[in-house]
Structure formats: structure tokens, C-alpha cells
Design an enzyme around this catalytic site. Structure first.
Site, short mmCIF file in Angstrom:
data_model
loop_
_atom_site.label_atom_id
_atom_site.label_comp_id
_atom_site.label_asym_id
_atom_site.label_seq_id
_atom_site.Cartn_x
_atom_site.Cartn_y
_atom_site.Cartn_z
N CYS A 194 -3.70 6.77 -13.29
CA CYS A 194 -2.84 5.85 -12.55
C CYS A 194 -2.83 6.34 -11.11
CB CYS A 194 -1.42 5.81 -13.11
SG CYS A 194 -0.30 4.78 -12.11
N CYS A 242 -0.86 -1.56 -8.26
CA CYS A 242 -1.73 -0.81 -9.18
C CYS A 242 -2.81 -0.14 -8.34
CB CYS A 242 -2.35 -1.75 -10.21
SG CYS A 242 -3.47 -0.91 -11.35
#
Length: 281
Positions: free
Chosen positions: A81, A222
Site C-alpha cells: 500500500c 490509492c
């Protein structure tokens, strides 16, 4: 879980994380605890739970200062991530007093450095379009996926520690992500699911992007999605620069495509709150 466990909550472009330090050898959290902590109803609330871990022997040999594990809101562990890595890196940069640190993730060691008072750059990758790596159920042209869902068609599949499907559209605002993205995310072609990004090219060095993340939610930002969208745009000839500004609902990330299919992401981090978690068991 200890009776009282200190936590920090941070965000990168309104992508929220609850962070715990497990370097003292505390017992790992179980799925129920992770789901509760990430819940906005009964917990701290976050899109992922992050734990700081001792680096493995292999990580230490590579110079890693610490390791990080990443858990989605359903308790499932994931490999990468981007926004989480920047937030964790900031904490470790502050703790160590350094301007650069190496952080061990599931997929390897990531180089992290200060880029401003509350900005961090991290180098991720390599990005892969190998169908076995992503993984896909069968061999297909990963630059032109045989999947359609409403306005989403002719996408690309990529892997950067987690699986992504990226689609390019002319008018991003007209796409109902909640209606069309889940069909792609849960398609049989993606046995582990996929994060679904939809991008609009604004010019040769600028993208707009929204992402529907696993396990099934729209996110404000994101980081890995911004990386693979930039990579796919260059592969498709939709952008001309290897330095790309990606505008997400939560703000802007600066992406630089490097040699060896690696990518440098630069963006802000911020603190939300800190406190103590209490066990309900």
C-alpha cells in the site's frame, strides 16, 4: 492484544491507517480484532491496520530499519500500500532521526526518504504485467484485458505487490464506480480479486484517478493505484512524460517511472490522533 496498546492514526491524502508497534513481540492480532479496530462504528476507524515489526534476518541483511505488515478492513493481509508505506516511513524517519530508511514489506525492501516537512518519497516495484504474477486465472493480454463492465473496457492488469485493473475513460465523472467496479474486482479472471482504477488522461503528464479497493470500497486515494495507472498510461502511449501528476479525490501524488519497472511516489502524510486500544476479550 495487550490491555492497553498505544496506537497512532495517520492518513495519506485521506487514506486512513491505524498503526501499532509490535516490535516488542506482542501477540499478533486476530481477524476479529483487526475488523473491530478498523470499524468506524466500534473501533478507531481506518481503511487498513498497519503493524511495525522487527525486520527479518533477510531484511536486516538488506539494511532494513524495520518491517511493516498491512491488513485490510476484513482482516486479510496484503502485500503493498503506497500511502501506508509513506505514513509508516515518516514515523520511522522521525524515530531514527535519519533522512532515509529502508522498510521491509512482504515483497521486499523499500527505499524511503524525506521529501519535505510532511512529505515522503518511496520507491516501489518492480511493476509486473505477467499474468502469473498478478495473478490471473489464465493467460491473457494483460495490456488489453478481455473484461467489460458498463463503460469499463479494454483495461490493463498489473501487479505492484497487489493486483490492479486499470481502465482509461474520456469522462471520469460519468463513471459510477459502485455500480461497475465490483464486477471487475470479483471477476473469475482475478482469483484474489483486484483493485479497480479508472483514469482520465488530462495531458501528457497528468492523470485523474479514482480507485475501488479490495475488499470492496471507494477510497479517497490509492498510492499503488497511482503508480500502476501511470505505468499503464505510458505503456499505452497515453502520456509522454515519465514524471506524472496523478490527481485523486484526496489530493495529488507525484509519480516518476524509473528504470527496471520501478516507480517513485512522492506525497504528503498527516496525523489524525493517537491513543490506546483496549481489548474486548
Amino acid at each position: 492484544m495487550p490491555e492497553q496498546w498505544p496506537f497512532i492514526k495517520m492518513h495519506g491524502l485521506e487514506n486512513y491507517f491505524v498503526i501499532l508497534d509490535r516490535r516488542d513481540g506482542s501477540k499478533p492480532l486476530d481477524t476479529e480484532e483487526i475488523v473491530r479496530i478498523c470499524s468506524t462504528s466500534v473501533g478507531v476507524g481506518g481503511e487498513q491496520l498497519l503493524t511495525i515489526e522487527r525486520a527479518s534476518d533477510e531484511g536486516l541483511r538488506s539494511g532494513a530499519y524495520a518491517a511493516m505488515r498491512i491488513f485490510n478492513i476484513d482482516g486479510r493481509e496484503v502485500g503493498a500500500c503506497g500511502n501506508a508505506t509513506r505514513c509508516m516511513a515518516y514515523l520511522l524517519l522521525e524515530e531514527s532521526g535519519r533522512d532515509e530508511v529502508l522498510l521491509e514489506l512482504a515483497g521486499g525492501v523499500v527505499h524511503c526518504r524525506r521529501a519535505g516537512s510532511m512529505e515522503v518519497s518511496i520507491t516501489l516495484g518492480p511493476i509486473s504485467m505477467d499474468w502469473r504474477k498478478i495473478p490471473l486465472l489464465r493467460e491473457v493480454d494483460t495490456l488489453h484485458l478481455p473484461i467489460e463492465s458498463g463503460p469499463l473496457s479494454d483495461g490493463a492488469a498489473l501487479y505492484i505487490g497487489n493486483p490492479h485493473a486499470i481502465f482509461f475513460v474520456n469522462q471520469l465523472d460519468s463513471v459510477d464506480m459502485g455500480r461497475y467496479a465490483p464486477a471487475v474486482q470479483n471477476a473469475d479472471l482475478f482469483p484474489e480479486g483486484a483493485n479497480v482504477g479508472v483514469a482520465q488522461v488530462l495531458d501528457g503528464q497528468t492523470l485523474r484517478l479514482v480507485v475501488w479497493e479490495r475488499p470492496g470500497k471507494l477510497t479517497r486515494a490509492c498510492g499503488t493505484g497511482a503508480c500502476v495507472a501511470s505505468y499503464a498510461a505510458l505503456k499505452r502511449g497515453l502520456v509522454t512524460s515519465k514524471k506524472i501528476a496523478v490527481h485523486l479525490p484526496g489530493g495529488k501524488l507525484d509519480i516518476e517511472l524509473l528504470q527496471g519497472d520501478t516507480v517513485r511516489m512522492t506525497g504528503p502524510v498527516a496525523f489524525c490522533c493517537h491513543g490506546f486500544l483496549s481489548s474486548c476479550k
